[in-house]
Design a protein around this motif. Structure first.
Motif, mmCIF file in Angstrom:
data_model
loop_
_atom_site.group_PDB
_atom_site.id
_atom_site.type_symbol
_atom_site.label_atom_id
_atom_site.label_comp_id
_atom_site.label_asym_id
_atom_site.label_seq_id
_atom_site.Cartn_x
_atom_site.Cartn_y
_atom_site.Cartn_z
ATOM 1 N N LEU A 118 0.840 -1.199 0.000
ATOM 2 C CA LEU A 118 0.000 0.000 0.000
ATOM 3 C C LEU A 118 0.877 1.252 0.000
ATOM 4 O O LEU A 118 0.560 2.259 -0.631
ATOM 5 C CB LEU A 118 -0.943 -0.027 1.211
ATOM 6 N N GLY A 129 0.096 -4.444 -6.428
ATOM 7 C CA GLY A 129 -0.483 -5.568 -7.157
ATOM 8 C C GLY A 129 -1.994 -5.521 -7.164
ATOM 9 O O GLY A 129 -2.650 -6.065 -6.282
ATOM 10 N N ASN A 134 2.589 -14.915 -4.725
ATOM 11 C CA ASN A 134 2.993 -13.519 -4.655
ATOM 12 C C ASN A 134 4.157 -13.508 -3.673
ATOM 13 O O ASN A 134 3.952 -13.845 -2.518
ATOM 14 C CB ASN A 134 1.817 -12.693 -4.120
ATOM 15 N N LYS A 149 -8.850 -10.501 -7.014
ATOM 16 C CA LYS A 149 -7.951 -10.690 -8.153
ATOM 17 C C LYS A 149 -8.677 -11.189 -9.394
ATOM 18 O O LYS A 149 -8.664 -10.520 -10.415
ATOM 19 C CB LYS A 149 -6.813 -11.647 -7.758
ATOM 20 N N TYR A 186 2.587 -11.250 -11.020
ATOM 21 C CA TYR A 186 3.961 -10.858 -10.688
ATOM 22 C C TYR A 186 5.040 -11.714 -11.337
ATOM 23 O O TYR A 186 4.815 -12.882 -11.651
ATOM 24 C CB TYR A 186 4.176 -10.950 -9.170
ATOM 25 N N ARG A 209 10.138 -7.589 -6.596
ATOM 26 C CA ARG A 209 8.853 -8.035 -7.135
ATOM 27 C C ARG A 209 8.349 -7.010 -8.132
ATOM 28 O O ARG A 209 8.274 -5.826 -7.827
ATOM 29 C CB ARG A 209 7.797 -8.196 -6.042
HETATM 30 N N1 GLU Z 1 -1.991 -7.754 -2.554
HETATM 31 C C1 GLU Z 1 -1.586 -6.602 -3.269
HETATM 32 C C2 GLU Z 1 -0.077 -6.629 -3.445
HETATM 33 O O1 GLU Z 1 0.579 -7.560 -3.034
HETATM 34 C C3 GLU Z 1 -2.009 -5.310 -2.644
HETATM 35 C C4 GLU Z 1 -3.183 -5.285 -1.731
HETATM 36 C C5 GLU Z 1 -2.831 -5.364 -0.289
HETATM 37 O O2 GLU Z 1 -1.635 -5.435 0.045
HETATM 38 O O3 GLU Z 1 -3.759 -5.387 0.515
HETATM 39 O O4 GLU Z 1 0.467 -5.703 -4.012
#
Ligand code: GLU
Ligand code: PMP
Length: 411
Positions: free
Chosen positions: A18, A40, A174, A231, A320, A364
């Motif tokens: 975030l 992501g 991820n 997703k 990713y 990443r």
């Molecule tokens: N899961 C996403 C990420 O790995 C972002 C959403 C979040 O971290 O809550 O970038």
């Protein structure tokens, strides 16, 4: 003023995913050209029919039951049974505001220690820490597609004093973008040692080979599953997730539900109605196109980036890839990412946020910086997309990868 903040929270920073999203927004607002490969998020719109159902239900204002709308829980159970060959019923499902919250509540309830493979998603370890669960990292390698081997898991379990252990697995993964090829062997070790598994299936519907694989198929009695709409359905901001537990872990789910009732009460009502449509409706064509675009863009990135300076696996699902830079100039992957952002405008996250040692030059890269609506509307083929199509619909990905590749030549 007195220090009124708990010690463990003082050291907690905003979650890396975030934080990079917000940093990119600030840099863009300052007029900088940024390639947003940090955050992501699905670039695709939520299917129109699901949005219509959301609109139609916007007037619903009453709280739903804590556990979630029964039709939705049934729809999720049916979806999981089809994909994992299990026998979930609606009693086995708890609807949560995103699967992230499901995992956090799981940590609050779980009394034991956590095994996390490195690589693992950024929030697993901080959540465990907040809930007072000790974390043990389990190193993985390129040779085993960045998942633990059965022997390594067994060894790690034996090294932990507690006999109450939970392992988190996430495939497609991820950050590595790879899928797990040894669920059966891992399941056998888990069963023999009576450990619990949380199978994070948030990306499993976007496995590029279209084979939904879940460790719960091999170890149903000990596997919890989390997932949701963020997703595959492009609805991250709707915050709709779930936790599913087999009957053998029903008490655990009921306790998670009790904690849910003391925190978020129930998930927002109109979104739950829309989610029934998402799980019951036929969105195979949408999913097929989404997978095809992500796969094509991901393979393009792999093809253009891998070199004698950048080492990486081709992506097998999700959003990713995980480039590793062959270089010893930088002290940490965080420094590497800062320099790349400054020099090229390419934003990525360092491997250290995902459990890798700081000096491993892994990053990443999220290849989602494109307009998913235009891309979906622009293609009508189920075949892998040609480079020209990617250049047309994902110009930022193409340009950002070019910049990164050029930059890496000077390493
Ligand atoms: N899961 C996403 C990420 O790995 C972002 C959403 C979040 O971290 O809550 O970038
Ligand atoms: N697991 C993984 C691996 C993720 O990348 C994310 C980020 N979307 C989540 C879980 C949480 O997703 P959500 O809370 O949106 O369901």
């Amino acid at each position: 003023m007195r220090n009124i903040i708990k010690k463990k929270v003082i050291s907690l920073k905003p979650s890396a995913t975030l934080a990079i999203n917000e940093r990119c927004k600030e840099l863009i607002a300052q007029g900088k050209k940024i390639y947003r490969f940090g955050f992501g998020q699905s670039p695709f719109p939520v299917p129109e029919k699901i949005v219509e159902v959301l609109k139609k239900n916007a007037h619903r204002k009453d709280y739903l039951s804590i556990q979630g709308l029964p039709e939705l829980r049934q729809a999720i159970a049916t979806h999981l049974n089809k994909k994992t060959k299990n026998t979930f019923s609606k009693e086995n499902v708890l609807v949560t505001p995103g699967s992230k919250e499901a995992m956090y509540l799981m940590h609050v309830v779980f009394d034991g220690e956590i095994i996390l493979p490195s690589s693992s998603w950024v929030s697993y370890a901080p959540q465990a820490e907040l809930a007072n669960n000790k974390t043990h990292w389990l190193q993985t390698s390129y040779e085993n597609n960045w998942f633990p081997t059965a022997q390594a898991l067994e060894k790690k379990i034996k090294s932990i004093k507690s006999n109450k252990i939970l392992l988190i697995l996430n495939s497609p993964n991820n950050p590595s973008g790879t899928i797990c090829n040894n669920f059966k062997e891992l399941a056998q070790v888990a069963r023999e040692n009576k450990i619990i598994i949380l199978s994070d299936e948030i990306y499993t519907d976007i496995t590029f080979n279209n084979r939904y694989e879940s460790i719960s198929t091999y170890y149903p009695e000990g596997t919890l599953i989390s997932g949701g709409l963020s997703k595959w359905c492009g609805a991250g901001g709707w915050r709709l997730g779930f936790l599913a537990a087999p009957s053998e872990l029903h008490d655990f789910l009921i306790n998670v539900k009790a904690v849910a009732s003391e925190t978020y009460s129930t998930v927002n009502t109109p979104v739950q109605y829309a989610a029934v449509e998402a799980y019951n409706g036929d969105y195979e064509d949408y999913k097929f196109k989404v997978r095809n675009i992500l796969n094509s863009v991901g393979q393009y990135v792999y093809k253009k980036l891998k070199s004698n300076k950048i080492f990486m696996n081709p992506p097998q699902g999700g959003l990713y890839v995980m480039p590793e830079f062959m270089n010893s100039k930088f002290k940490s992957s965080a420094e590497l990412c800062d320099v790349i952002l400054k020099d090229t405008g390419v934003a990525m996250l360092p491997g250290s946020d995902f459990g890798f040692k700081k000096d491993k030059m892994v990053t990443r890269l999220s290849f989602t910086d494109f307009d998913g609506k235009k891309f979906l509307e622009g293609i009508n083929t189920h075949n892998q997309l040609e480079d020209e199509v990617i250049e047309k619909y994902a110009p930022n990905v193409v340009k950002g990868i070019e910049e990164l590749s050029k930059w890496s030549k000077n390493l």
